[in-house]
Design a protein around this motif. Structure first.
Motif, PDB file in Angstrom:
ATOM      1  N   LEU A 141     -55.889  65.457  34.930  1.00  0.00           N
ATOM      2  CA  LEU A 141     -54.676  64.908  35.400  1.00  0.00           C
ATOM      3  C   LEU A 141     -53.345  64.855  34.296  1.00  0.00           C
ATOM      4  O   LEU A 141     -52.412  65.052  34.545  1.00  0.00           O
ATOM      5  CB  LEU A 141     -55.119  63.398  35.685  1.00  0.00           C
ATOM      6  N   ASP A 142     -53.962  64.806  32.959  1.00  0.00           N
ATOM      7  CA  ASP A 142     -53.048  64.855  31.952  1.00  0.00           C
ATOM      8  C   ASP A 142     -52.326  66.196  31.715  1.00  0.00           C
ATOM      9  O   ASP A 142     -51.161  66.301  31.419  1.00  0.00           O
ATOM     10  CB  ASP A 142     -53.630  64.426  30.570  1.00  0.00           C
ATOM     11  N   SER A 143     -53.199  67.141  32.219  1.00  0.00           N
ATOM     12  CA  SER A 143     -52.784  68.587  32.180  1.00  0.00           C
ATOM     13  C   SER A 143     -52.009  69.038  33.477  1.00  0.00           C
ATOM     14  O   SER A 143     -51.523  70.202  33.672  1.00  0.00           O
ATOM     15  CB  SER A 143     -53.744  69.424  32.058  1.00  0.00           C
ATOM     16  N   ASP A 144     -51.682  67.929  34.486  1.00  0.00           N
ATOM     17  CA  ASP A 144     -50.901  68.090  35.678  1.00  0.00           C
ATOM     18  C   ASP A 144     -51.709  69.213  36.527  1.00  0.00           C
ATOM     19  O   ASP A 144     -50.906  69.924  37.280  1.00  0.00           O
ATOM     20  CB  ASP A 144     -49.430  68.786  35.547  1.00  0.00           C
ATOM     21  N   ASP A 145     -52.894  69.394  36.350  1.00  0.00           N
ATOM     22  CA  ASP A 145     -53.625  70.528  37.066  1.00  0.00           C
ATOM     23  C   ASP A 145     -54.556  69.710  38.260  1.00  0.00           C
ATOM     24  O   ASP A 145     -55.728  69.326  37.901  1.00  0.00           O
ATOM     25  CB  ASP A 145     -54.639  71.013  35.957  1.00  0.00           C
ATOM     26  N   VAL A 146     -53.973  69.463  39.467  1.00  0.00           N
ATOM     27  CA  VAL A 146     -54.744  69.008  40.433  1.00  0.00           C
ATOM     28  C   VAL A 146     -55.819  69.674  40.921  1.00  0.00           C
ATOM     29  O   VAL A 146     -56.710  69.627  41.575  1.00  0.00           O
ATOM     30  CB  VAL A 146     -53.614  68.817  41.692  1.00  0.00           C
ATOM     31  N   GLU A 147     -55.432  71.071  40.800  1.00  0.00           N
ATOM     32  CA  GLU A 147     -56.523  72.091  41.286  1.00  0.00           C
ATOM     33  C   GLU A 147     -58.129  71.948  40.619  1.00  0.00           C
ATOM     34  O   GLU A 147     -58.831  71.914  40.992  1.00  0.00           O
ATOM     35  CB  GLU A 147     -56.097  73.622  41.140  1.00  0.00           C
ATOM     36  N   LEU A 148     -57.693  71.732  39.410  1.00  0.00           N
ATOM     37  CA  LEU A 148     -58.763  71.584  38.297  1.00  0.00           C
ATOM     38  C   LEU A 148     -59.522  70.082  38.905  1.00  0.00           C
ATOM     39  O   LEU A 148     -60.833  70.231  38.812  1.00  0.00           O
ATOM     40  CB  LEU A 148     -58.440  71.491  36.942  1.00  0.00           C
ATOM     41  N   VAL A 149     -58.789  69.159  38.982  1.00  0.00           N
ATOM     42  CA  VAL A 149     -59.290  67.981  39.497  1.00  0.00           C
ATOM     43  C   VAL A 149     -60.042  68.226  40.816  1.00  0.00           C
ATOM     44  O   VAL A 149     -61.050  67.565  41.023  1.00  0.00           O
ATOM     45  CB  VAL A 149     -58.209  66.978  39.935  1.00  0.00           C
TER      46      VAL A 149
END
Length: 587
Positions: free
Chosen positions: A278-286
């Motif tokens: 989430l800190d990395s703005d990576d919703v796909e990774l979430v």
């Protein structure tokens, strides 16, 4: 300038009225009469000097400033000789001849470039500057040191804390020791009364200003609270966060009764990975992490985390996944909307409401999202006028959006409050309010009675050595075995609302008297309780401060009496003021 807020440490700049007051003349031996007369003349001269220097700040028709300091976009004219004489920081700054020059050739300094950390706002700098010039500390401006919550006593709301924090920063960075000591005491007074999340800015300033006593008090409060580790790690210096972690390992938080189960390290590690994504703005990774483990967004409190720390677009994308409960409560009983209200970001609040967040949900201590937002918002920001084409005021938007949502769906849930944490917090607030109203009755009996009658507060309980009236409704600390926790909560709430309304009425109709009480409660109450304790010099300072306080009481009463209209003037307040000396000495 009124000296109701001047610190006792700066006696040389105070009024000389207490030295010529007949009420203490018998305390001065004849052998020291000449010394007292000389001191009186010296104090009078310094008082005139203080008033003269003040004109340099307030008289716009005579600008003799030779430098400017830009604070929040506004240029403040200063006189380098005065600042250099009173502050080692400014002495070194001006000697180095740094700073750009404007068209008139005046050196110009930008506040943000002078500060290695923290923030000092325009109003806080003016208060600091006034003290440097005059030796007198003005009362904090209401528009920046109170919130817009009508039922708040403003004794420990976030704007009050933030303003004191700014003044602490200014005092430390600009190296004025007597002010550091004063604001350290003020912040110590906040620690026990404030919400634990509002202790965070106090702890940060205490750490940067190397105030070990204040750091220790804040660390102890946070370590014993139910504040989650993520918040502590995110918002505190690493050294402080690690100290709190070690304390908690030795003695788990008393308030954290729900976290008695052992923490699974693997489970915790997977939650941390989601937060990092989430800190990395990576919703796909979430989404990928969710599919590879048995962790859910709700177990990770992903919405709470995103609402507090992530870009609003990330929160919107997480909400769009439809995998999380938008009204989920975290371990502290806060919904995602409560967390969003604390952040005061309109896009976060709107995103949550659009996805079904309930604005009427209350925290364990009975606060809604809009009341949280109001308690964080200064009148200056709320009432700020927005010119056409300028960005709208976010503070006002947040409050307005939540208020409209409450009007659209006004049915608030009935929460049964049995939390021990809430009970302790409520007792602390009641203790402050009971003491404040009790001293109002002592200093300004008629005015206090009128304010209490309007608020239907009846009388005060027995606190701080003050005996309540025989008709007292009882001490709220007494235990009734037939009273359920819910009944007790309702009774204490009713009492607190009545006292808050009393304080509000006092501030509205007797503003000068209220200023004296605010200053007394913040700075003088602990010291003046024990006039006979301490060294001989300390006792002398306390007695002199007491006489100044007595003079402040008289001046405040006279100002309110002269300003108000439509209310009959009362002789009881003035007739009873002569008894304040003897009453306080018996405490």
């Amino acid at each position: 300038m009124a000296n109701s807020a001047e610190p006792s440490s700066c006696l040389s700049f105070t009024s000389s009225s207490h030295l010529s007051n007949g009420s203490i003349s018998h305390n001065i031996p004849s052998s020291t009469a000449s010394e007292a007369a000389g001191l009186s003349l010296e104090v009078l001269s310094l008082s005139k000097l203080s008033s003269s220097l003040e004109q340099l700040l307030v008289d716009s028709t005579c600008d003799y400033s030779d430098a400017e300091i830009v604070v929040e976009g506004t240029a403040v004219g200063v006189h380098r000789c005065i600042l250099a004489a009173r502050s080692k920081f400014f002495h070194e700054l001006f000697r180095s001849e740094k700073g750009s020059s404007d068209k008139e050739g005046k050196p110009k300094y930008v506040m943000t470039e002078l500060l290695p950390f923290g923030k000092v706002g325009y109003e806080a700098f003016l208060i600091f500057l006034s003290y440097v010039y005059t030796g007198k500390l003005k009362p904090s401006p209401m528009e920046v040191s109170t919130c817009v919550d009508n039922v708040c006593a403003h004794d420990a709301c976030r704007p009050a804390i933030n303003f004191a924090v700014e003044l602490m920063y200014a005092s430390f960075i600009f190296q004025v020791p007597e002010l550091i000591s004063l604001f350290q005491r003020r912040l110590l007074n906040f620690v026990g009364k404030a919400l634990v999340e509002d202790v965070i800015p106090i702890l940060v300033v205490a750490f940067h200003c190397q105030s070990s006593q204040l750091v220790a008090q804040c660390v102890d409060r946070v370590a014993r609270s139910d504040l989650d580790n993520i918040c502590i790690e995110k918002e505190l210096p690493h050294e402080v966060a690690e100290n709190i972690r070690m304390i908690r390992l030795k003695s788990p938080p008393q308030d954290d009764e729900n976290n008695v189960e052992a923490v699974d390290p693997l489970h915790e590690k997977r939650i941390r990975r989601i937060h990092k994504a989430l800190d990395s703005d990576d919703v796909e990774l979430v989404d990928l992490l969710l599919s590879e483990s048995d962790i859910t967004l709700d177990e990770a409190n992903a919405l709470h985390y995103a609402a507090a720390y992530c870009d609003p677009k990330v929160l919107s994308e997480i909400l769009s996944l439809g995998l999380a409960d938008v009204n989920l409560r975290n371990s502290r009983g806060y919904t995602v909307l409560h967390v969003g209200a604390m952040r005061k970001e309109p896009s976060v609040i709107v995103s949550l409401l659009t996805k079904g967040a309930c604005a009427s949900d209350l925290t364990l201590d009975g606060r809604s999202a809009v009341s949280i937002c109001r308690r964080l918002t200064r009148p200056k920001d709320y009432h700020a006028k927005t010119e056409q084409g300028q960005e709208a005021n976010k503070d006002r938007i947040c409050v307005d959006v939540l208020e409209r949502e409450m009007r659209r769906n006004p049915m608030a849930g009935d929460v049964s409050i049995t939390s021990h944490t809430f009970a302790d917090d409520l007792h602390m607030k009641l203790l402050y309010l009971e003491n404040r109203v009790a001293f109002a009755r002592l200093f300004f009996p008629t005015e206090a009675k009128l304010a209490m009658d309007i608020a239907h507060a009846q009388t005060t309980s027995e606190f701080a050595g003050l005996s309540a009236s025989k008709g007292s409704s009882g001490n709220f600390r007494e235990v009734d075995l037939n009273e359920t926790p819910i009944m007790q909560s309702k009774r204490l709430r009713s009492r607190m609302e009545a006292l808050m309304k009393t304080v509000e009425m006092g501030r509205r109709y007797f503003p000068h008297c209220s200023e004296v009480l605010d200053k007394f409660m913040d700075d003088d109450l602990p010291d003046l309780f024990y006039l006979e304790r301490g060294t001989e010099d300390e006792q002398k300072i306390k007695r002199m401060r007491f006489m100044e306080l007595k003079e402040d009481v008289h001046k405040a009463f006279s100002k309110d009496k002269a300003e108000r209209s439509g209310l009959s003037s009362s002789s009881s307040s003035s007739s009873k003021k002569d008894g304040i000396n003897s009453k306080l000495r018996k405490l």
